[in-house]
Design a protein around this motif. Structure first.
Motif, PDB file in Angstrom:
ATOM      1  N   UNK A  46       0.812  -1.219   0.000  1.00  0.00           N
ATOM      2  CA  UNK A  46       0.000   0.000   0.000  1.00  0.00           C
ATOM      3  C   UNK A  46       0.847   1.270   0.000  1.00  0.00           C
ATOM      4  N   UNK A  47       2.152   1.129  -0.057  1.00  0.00           N
ATOM      5  CA  UNK A  47       3.037   2.292  -0.036  1.00  0.00           C
ATOM      6  C   UNK A  47       2.906   3.028  -1.367  1.00  0.00           C
ATOM      7  N   UNK A  48       2.573   4.324  -1.321  1.00  0.00           N
ATOM      8  CA  UNK A  48       2.244   5.007  -2.569  1.00  0.00           C
ATOM      9  C   UNK A  48       2.656   6.491  -2.560  1.00  0.00           C
ATOM     10  N   UNK A  49       3.958   6.773  -2.411  1.00  0.00           N
ATOM     11  CA  UNK A  49       4.381   8.168  -2.500  1.00  0.00           C
ATOM     12  C   UNK A  49       4.388   8.629  -3.955  1.00  0.00           C
ATOM     13  N   UNK A  50       4.706   9.893  -4.151  1.00  0.00           N
ATOM     14  CA  UNK A  50       4.849  10.393  -5.511  1.00  0.00           C
ATOM     15  C   UNK A  50       3.633  11.137  -6.004  1.00  0.00           C
ATOM     16  N   UNK A  51       3.715  11.690  -7.197  1.00  0.00           N
ATOM     17  CA  UNK A  51       2.612  12.484  -7.750  1.00  0.00           C
ATOM     18  C   UNK A  51       1.362  11.643  -7.948  1.00  0.00           C
ATOM     19  N   UNK A  52       0.242  12.299  -7.864  1.00  0.00           N
ATOM     20  CA  UNK A  52      -1.046  11.617  -7.980  1.00  0.00           C
ATOM     21  C   UNK A  52      -1.257  11.114  -9.401  1.00  0.00           C
ATOM     22  N   UNK A  53      -1.846   9.925  -9.516  1.00  0.00           N
ATOM     23  CA  UNK A  53      -2.177   9.407 -10.834  1.00  0.00           C
ATOM     24  C   UNK A  53      -3.151  10.357 -11.531  1.00  0.00           C
TER      25      UNK A  53
END
Length: 212
Positions: A46-53
């Motif tokens: 569930x790790x989800x850094x970074x710019x939004x899809x």
């Protein structure tokens, strides 16, 4: 006593020579053992850094071959780009193995029309040593003062300015379509685990809507 001292000195000298001769192979063998099981075929945590899809890729603040780089358009393939953010090409064995494996499969990315770009915090001279040693043919960007990783929302905040590792990212990949839109991300919470190059390619093809 004098003879024994000479023997000891000789043995120490011989050991030093052997260490110099076999240091690199021994280090590589240790790296190979450490990274033996590092690759997985999918991002299932569930790790989800970074710019939004769906958002517009915000760009980078980096250098390449001594000049500033703000966007990735010059490195893009016909069908899109995969930016691989990784910790270090100098001291991180997982990162080095990942980048070497990407090079081994670069032709498959080229065939799919997907440009591959890597970015690390390493000084350009350290990056170049890695590039020369492994004949890396895709660009490796140098992040300036952690600005790219901050902008992308992937800076590892476990380290503070002044720490040796300050400026490293959470390692992962961002897939960008030809219009500059973020369409996919691969980030695993464990830095010692990475999605393998061909599985990452299959994922990129899927989110870019490419036919098999």
């Amino acid at each position: 006593m004098k003879k024994a001292l000479v023997v000891v000195l000789f043995l120490l000298l011989a050991a030093a020579v052997l260490l110099l001769l076999f240091r690199e192979p021994a280090k590589q063998a240790a790296y190979d053992a450490l990274t033996k099981d590092m690759f997985v075929t999918a991002d299932e945590d569930d790790f989800d850094p970074g710019p939004q899809l769906g958002s517009t890729f915000p760009g980078v603040n980096a250098t390449w071959q001594g000049r500033p780089v703000r966007g990735l358009q010059e490195f893009a393939g016909l069908n899109g780009t995969m930016l691989v953010a990784t910790r270090s090409a100098d001291w991180c064995p997982y990162c080095m193995k990942q980048m070497i494996e990407l090079q081994q499969h670069k032709a498959a990315y080229d065939e799919a029309g997907i440009g591959v770009v890597a970015i690390t915090y390493d000084a350009p001279a350290l990056q170049q040593a890695f590039i020369d040693k492994w004949d890396i043919q895709y660009p490796i960007l140098h992040d300036v003062d952690a600005l790219s990783f901050k902008t992308l929302g992937i800076l590892n905040e476990s380290y503070q300015p002044g720490d040796d590792a300050y400026g490293i990212p959470h390692p992962g990949a961002i897939v960008i379509d030809p219009g500059g839109r973020v369409v996919g991300k691969l980030f695993l919470e464990a830095y010692s685990v990475r999605v393998d190059a061909l599985s990452a390619l299959a994922y990129a093809r899927g989110v870019l809507g490419l036919q098999d």
